[in-house]
Design an enzyme around this catalytic site. Structure first.
Site, short mmCIF file in Angstrom:
data_model
loop_
_atom_site.label_atom_id
_atom_site.label_comp_id
_atom_site.label_asym_id
_atom_site.label_seq_id
_atom_site.Cartn_x
_atom_site.Cartn_y
_atom_site.Cartn_z
N PRO A 2 61.99 2.70 50.01
CA PRO A 2 62.06 1.31 49.07
C PRO A 2 61.56 -0.09 49.79
O PRO A 2 61.49 -0.63 48.73
CB PRO A 2 64.11 1.73 49.31
CG PRO A 2 63.40 2.99 49.66
CD PRO A 2 62.70 3.55 50.56
N GLU A 3 61.91 -0.41 50.37
CA GLU A 3 61.65 -1.87 51.32
C GLU A 3 60.12 -2.41 50.96
O GLU A 3 58.96 -1.49 50.96
CB GLU A 3 61.90 -2.09 51.95
CG GLU A 3 63.83 -1.66 51.79
CD GLU A 3 64.42 -1.80 53.10
OE1 GLU A 3 64.46 -3.16 53.90
OE2 GLU A 3 65.94 -1.02 53.25
N LYS A 59 59.56 -5.44 45.86
CA LYS A 59 59.01 -3.56 45.79
C LYS A 59 58.01 -3.30 45.20
O LYS A 59 58.34 -2.69 44.42
CB LYS A 59 60.60 -3.46 46.52
CG LYS A 59 61.06 -4.19 48.15
CD LYS A 59 62.61 -3.51 47.52
CE LYS A 59 63.48 -4.01 48.50
NZ LYS A 59 65.27 -4.04 48.37
N HIS A 101 58.25 18.14 41.18
CA HIS A 101 59.33 16.83 39.97
C HIS A 101 57.50 15.50 39.61
O HIS A 101 57.07 14.86 40.70
CB HIS A 101 60.10 16.06 39.82
CG HIS A 101 60.80 15.02 39.37
ND1 HIS A 101 61.66 16.33 38.25
CD2 HIS A 101 60.10 14.43 39.26
CE1 HIS A 101 62.09 15.11 37.74
NE2 HIS A 101 61.67 13.64 38.21
N ARG A 119 65.60 12.13 40.86
CA ARG A 119 67.42 10.60 40.63
C ARG A 119 67.71 9.60 39.48
O ARG A 119 68.24 9.47 39.57
CB ARG A 119 67.84 9.86 41.60
CG ARG A 119 68.98 9.20 42.42
CD ARG A 119 69.56 8.92 43.51
NE ARG A 119 70.46 8.42 43.58
CZ ARG A 119 70.65 7.44 44.67
NH1 ARG A 119 69.64 7.48 45.75
NH2 ARG A 119 71.77 7.09 44.28
N ARG A 269 78.34 -1.94 50.11
CA ARG A 269 76.91 -1.55 50.68
C ARG A 269 77.53 -1.35 52.46
O ARG A 269 77.79 -2.55 52.86
CB ARG A 269 75.27 -2.31 50.54
CG ARG A 269 75.58 -1.89 49.18
CD ARG A 269 74.08 -2.45 48.40
NE ARG A 269 73.13 -0.90 49.20
CZ ARG A 269 71.43 -2.08 48.80
NH1 ARG A 269 71.16 -2.27 49.02
NH2 ARG A 269 70.91 -0.48 49.76
#
Length: 279
Positions: A2-3, A59, A101, A119, A269
């Site tokens: 992610p980051e 990102k 996938h 997801r 969060r």
DNA sequence: CCTGCTACCTGATGGC
DNA sequence: TGCCATCAGGTAGCAG
């Protein structure tokens, strides 16, 4: 992945593979990965175009084409997978038993690049111009660019009343930090995540700037050794755990003062921090 | 304009 | 074992 550091490692690995390659065709297995765009729009913009440059902002992965560009955003769980050719892609992609996938795939002369996110948060988008992407256009200064200076950062902080943690997560001020490295930078800078951004003294702003840059650089080194391997769909970044000082360490001793790391909630969060030495 | 909240999805994990 | 609740590295869109 992610980051910022994870995305930068992906971009550096992708660059020598893709630059100069022509996109022969586009496969869309799960159109949700393009939302709100549609498959014909992507196919029309990308097919038969060459990738001139692979780049990153915040990102986002940018694939700059002869005309227009593609943006890839992994959100929480997206990743890339490489296939030897179109036949291998169709043999393995999304099949019931032992399948891989894949949401969207780009076929090149030398192989196939797949974008995958079970997801379905991650996105692949096609644009005529980068300004057309609101997400991309609204990004603030990239945290690893040379424009991210202490002076610039101090001015940004001074313009925001929000808690430091929320400020760092907001990509329109500084682009690239997510939940992990925001927590880490604040721990290294010894600053309480709940402090208002504009409350920082010049010396504290300098400390936070330095912490952000050093945390991201160290994480990037980690992400490059070993480098991403898109041939292995199980591939993931190794060894990041050992550089983390606050994130996901609830109850464990602070490596500076020994007090227990706490988990608090900010904007829905988790924030991890040491309440004793982060002031 | 800013801020805070929810929705978007699927899979892993832990308690009962 | 099975079921349920909770959590996850992110952002867009909406109401106030």
């Amino acid at each position: 992945m992610p980051e910022l550091p994870e995305v930068e490692a992906v971009v550096r690995t992708l660059r020598p593979i893709l630059e100069g390659q022509r996109i022969r065709c586009v496969h869309v297995f799960h159109p949700i990965a393009l939302k709100p765009q549609r498959a014909p729009c992507l196919a029309e913009l990308a097919t038969d175009q060459c990738i001139q440059r692979v780049d990153r902002k915040g990102k986002y992965v940018l694939l700059l084409l002869d005309r227009g560009l593609l943006t890839l955003h992994f959100r929480l769980d997206g990743q890339l997978v490489w296939f030897a050719n179109g036949a291998e892609l169709l043999e393995r992609a999304n099949v019931k038993e032992n399948g891989t996938h894949v949401d969207v795939a780009f076929e090149f002369g030398k192989g196939v690049l797949g974008f995958a996110d079970r997801r379905h948060f991650g996105r692949v988008h096609a644009w005529d111009r980068w300004e057309d992407s609101s997400g991309l256009a609204s990004l603030g200064v990239d945290a690893l660019s040379k424009d991210f200076t202490v002076a610039r950062f101090r001015d940004l902080l001074a313009a925001s009343v929000r808690p430091l943690k929320d400020f760092l997560l907001d990509q329109t001020w500084v682009a690239g930090l997510g939940n992990i490295y925001s927590c880490e930078a604040l721990w290294h800078a010894r600053l309480d995540p709940r402090r208002r951004a504009k409350s920082l003294r010049p010396e504290e702003a300098r400390r936070l700037h330095k912490a952000i840059v050093s945390v991201l650089r160290r994480a990037l080194e980690c992400c490059l050794h070993p480098a991403p391997d898109f041939h292995d769909s199980q591939w993931w970044f190794q060894g990041l755990q050992k550089i983390l000082r606050a994130y996901d360490r609830e109850g464990e001793p602070c490596r500076r003062c020994g007090a227990a790391i706490r988990r608090i909630e900010q904007s829905g969060r988790s924030t991890y921090c040491c309440r004793k030495c982060q002031k």
